[in-house]
Design an enzyme around this catalytic site. Structure first.
Site, mmCIF file in Angstrom:
data_model
loop_
_atom_site.group_PDB
_atom_site.id
_atom_site.type_symbol
_atom_site.label_atom_id
_atom_site.label_comp_id
_atom_site.label_asym_id
_atom_site.label_seq_id
_atom_site.Cartn_x
_atom_site.Cartn_y
_atom_site.Cartn_z
ATOM 1 N N LYS A 63 0.844 -1.202 0.000
ATOM 2 C CA LYS A 63 0.000 0.000 0.000
ATOM 3 C C LYS A 63 0.879 1.252 0.000
ATOM 4 O O LYS A 63 2.083 1.169 0.267
ATOM 5 C CB LYS A 63 -0.911 -0.013 1.230
ATOM 6 C CG LYS A 63 -0.158 0.012 2.571
ATOM 7 C CD LYS A 63 -1.093 -0.259 3.743
ATOM 8 C CE LYS A 63 -0.309 -0.287 5.054
ATOM 9 N NZ LYS A 63 -1.171 -0.662 6.191
ATOM 10 N N ARG A 157 -10.623 -0.983 15.148
ATOM 11 C CA ARG A 157 -10.460 -0.122 13.978
ATOM 12 C C ARG A 157 -11.337 -0.606 12.834
ATOM 13 O O ARG A 157 -12.205 0.124 12.377
ATOM 14 C CB ARG A 157 -8.980 -0.086 13.568
ATOM 15 C CG ARG A 157 -8.649 0.962 12.531
ATOM 16 C CD ARG A 157 -7.178 1.021 12.204
ATOM 17 N NE ARG A 157 -6.675 -0.202 11.583
ATOM 18 C CZ ARG A 157 -5.422 -0.362 11.162
ATOM 19 N NH1 ARG A 157 -4.544 0.617 11.320
ATOM 20 N NH2 ARG A 157 -5.049 -1.490 10.592
ATOM 21 N N TYR A 290 13.953 31.560 5.427
ATOM 22 C CA TYR A 290 12.685 32.156 5.879
ATOM 23 C C TYR A 290 12.709 32.456 7.377
ATOM 24 O O TYR A 290 13.223 31.678 8.174
ATOM 25 C CB TYR A 290 11.528 31.195 5.623
ATOM 26 C CG TYR A 290 11.097 31.087 4.183
ATOM 27 C CD1 TYR A 290 10.675 32.222 3.483
ATOM 28 C CD2 TYR A 290 11.093 29.867 3.537
ATOM 29 C CE1 TYR A 290 10.260 32.119 2.163
ATOM 30 C CE2 TYR A 290 10.682 29.755 2.216
ATOM 31 C CZ TYR A 290 10.268 30.885 1.538
ATOM 32 O OH TYR A 290 9.850 30.780 0.228
ATOM 33 N N MET A 339 10.122 24.534 0.672
ATOM 34 C CA MET A 339 9.366 23.516 -0.055
ATOM 35 C C MET A 339 10.274 22.675 -0.950
ATOM 36 O O MET A 339 10.120 21.459 -1.041
ATOM 37 C CB MET A 339 8.275 24.174 -0.910
ATOM 38 C CG MET A 339 7.331 23.162 -1.538
ATOM 39 S SD MET A 339 6.051 23.906 -2.553
ATOM 40 C CE MET A 339 4.899 24.463 -1.331
HETATM 41 C C1 LIG Z 1 -0.281 -1.594 6.882
HETATM 42 C C2 LIG Z 1 -0.759 -2.921 7.327
HETATM 43 C C3 LIG Z 1 0.142 -3.992 7.483
HETATM 44 C C4 LIG Z 1 1.644 -3.843 7.369
HETATM 45 O O1 LIG Z 1 2.137 -3.265 8.556
HETATM 46 P P1 LIG Z 1 3.704 -3.128 8.867
HETATM 47 O O2 LIG Z 1 3.737 -2.718 10.287
HETATM 48 O O3 LIG Z 1 4.244 -2.096 7.954
HETATM 49 O O4 LIG Z 1 4.310 -4.464 8.640
HETATM 50 C C5 LIG Z 1 -0.396 -5.239 7.772
HETATM 51 N N1 LIG Z 1 -1.719 -5.412 7.939
HETATM 52 C C6 LIG Z 1 -2.603 -4.403 7.832
HETATM 53 C C7 LIG Z 1 -4.051 -4.664 8.045
HETATM 54 C C8 LIG Z 1 -2.151 -3.122 7.543
HETATM 55 O O5 LIG Z 1 -3.027 -2.108 7.455
#
Ligand SMILES: *Cc1c(COP(=O)(O)O)cnc(C)c1O
Length: 401
Positions: A63, A157, A290, A339
């Protein structure tokens, strides 16, 4: 190199010098770039496999563009290394991977809105069922969908809460849902504090008990999975069909000072680099940047560097002692981070020139700066540091294989 060619180069340099153009050591690089070392990715994959029971397969979490590393290149490399399961946060990420030809199972960890459900079929994706109502909604779509069912065992969650047994069983009974997996997420797997270890045991027990009930009811659970990176590194003995590492695949812990139980050697995959664009002197009493927040207490030699907060350099870094590496030595970031640019103090570095490579994350000579160090100085975790690296930072793949 033949002598004549060498002489030719000298002559060319001399000619350039004589007409007043300053040659720089590097002119071909982009303004700010990240080097993605795929050999290190291979290495981390095999380290995690070594720690896990042989029956547990890796579901690589790619992701957020593989935590800033480039999801397509990472997924393809892992696929070449035998990984057949991937996870992303949302449908857009999953569709993008398929459009670029990524094979294997892709699980969407989050919620997919009703107007995008058709894409689950179009791109052959697997959807997380986030609770019992979500299961009804997916069933009402009226077409067969591949799903994993998410159980909330205490993270609070996502998922149907573990105590709602009847509602959970109902999720498995929908005729249009092909249940290929059941999973949960651990809340404190990163901690070795006794209370936290005990909470992880509680979560695991809730999960396992529930899995038994589901099986007792004659319903197939599909593949089971619980562990993300810390779950693997601190609870490697858990029996599961899949494990979902993210950050550890990229060669890091979320906090670089964490201790973990597994004996692994992780190698960071990403380095972040930029270039020196100007070298100048400021006199004692003059300010830099800045807000005039940095005022030179002595005559100071400074270098401007072509990377800024839009590229992912945390703005608080300069206030908390952040450094970069130039020619293998540390130089402190001074003044406000802009930036697109930062300024560093190079008073003690005699030989810095425009065009020199600047390392913000990574190794240069005997020195290195880790994403962990930046995370610590910025009051955040390495995951955040990596994901914050901007999209305009070009990614360059490094691999000897
Ligand atoms: C992001 C995520 C992971 C991976 O987590 P890490 O701590 O980066 O290994 C695994 N399972 C779910 C449900 C996640 O949202």
């Amino acid at each position: 190199m033949a002598k004549s060619t060498l002489f030719g180069l000298y002559a060319l340099n001399a000619a350039i010098a004589s007409i007043g153009i300053k040659t720089s050591r590097k002119t071909d690089k982009h303004r700010a770039w990240a080097e993605i070392n795929l050999d290190n990715l291979d290495h981390n994959l095999s380290e995690l496999r070594r720690v896990l029971p042989s029956a547990t397969s890796i579901m690589a979490v790619v992701k957020a563009d593989a935590y800033g590393h480039g999801a397509v290149r990472v997924a393809k490399r892992l696929y070449a290394g035998g990984v057949r399961f991937f996870a992303v946060a949302e449908i857009e990420e999953a569709a993008a991977l398929r459009k670029k030809g990524v094979k294997g199972d892709i699980l969407i960890l989050g919620y997919t809105p009703s107007d995008r459900l058709e894409d689950l079929i179009r791109f052959n994706l697997t959807q997380t069922v986030t609770n019992a109502e979500d299961a009804e909604r997916l069933q009402a779509f009226g077409k067969k969908l591949k799903v994993h069912i998410k159980i909330d065992t205490g993270m609070n969650r996502l998922g149907e809460p573990w105590s709602h047994e009847e509602r959970i069983l109902s999720m498995y009974r929908h005729s249009h849902l092909i249940v290929l997996g059941t999973y949960s997420h651990l809340a404190v797997a990163d901690s070795l504090e006794p209370d936290d270890v005990s909470f992880t045991r509680t979560q695991t027990k809730r999960f396992n008990d529930l899995v038994e009930r589901i099986r007792d009811a004659g319903l197939p659970t599909g593949r089971l999975h619980l562990q993300s990176s810390y779950g693997i590194l601190n609870h490697s003995g858990l029996t599961a069909d899949l494990a979902r590492p993210g950050i550890a695949l990229y060669g890091l812990l979320s906090n670089d000072r964490d201790r973990v139980l597994a004996d692994v050697e992780l190698r960071p995959v990403l380095s972040l680099k930029a270039s020196v664009t100007r070298v100048a002197m400021v006199r004692a009493g003059e300010s830099v940047g800045y807000g005039r927040s940095f005022v030179a207490s002595r005559d100071t030699k400074i270098a401007s560097v072509s990377i800024g907060y839009a590229d992912g350099v945390p703005r608080v870094l300069s206030e908390n002692g952040g450094c970069v590496l130039i020619r293998g030595r540390r130089a402190k970031i001074i003044g406000k981070i802009s930036m697109d640019q930062i300024t560093v103090d190079i008073t003690s570095l005699t030989d810095v020139e425009p065009g020199d490579t600047v390392t913000l994350i990574g190794q240069d000579g005997d020195n290195s700066i880790s994403a962990g160090e930046i995370g610590r100085l910025a009051g955040t975790i390495t995951n955040d540091v990596l994901c914050s690296i901007g999209s305009r930072v070009s990614r360059e793949t490094i691999s000897l294989h």
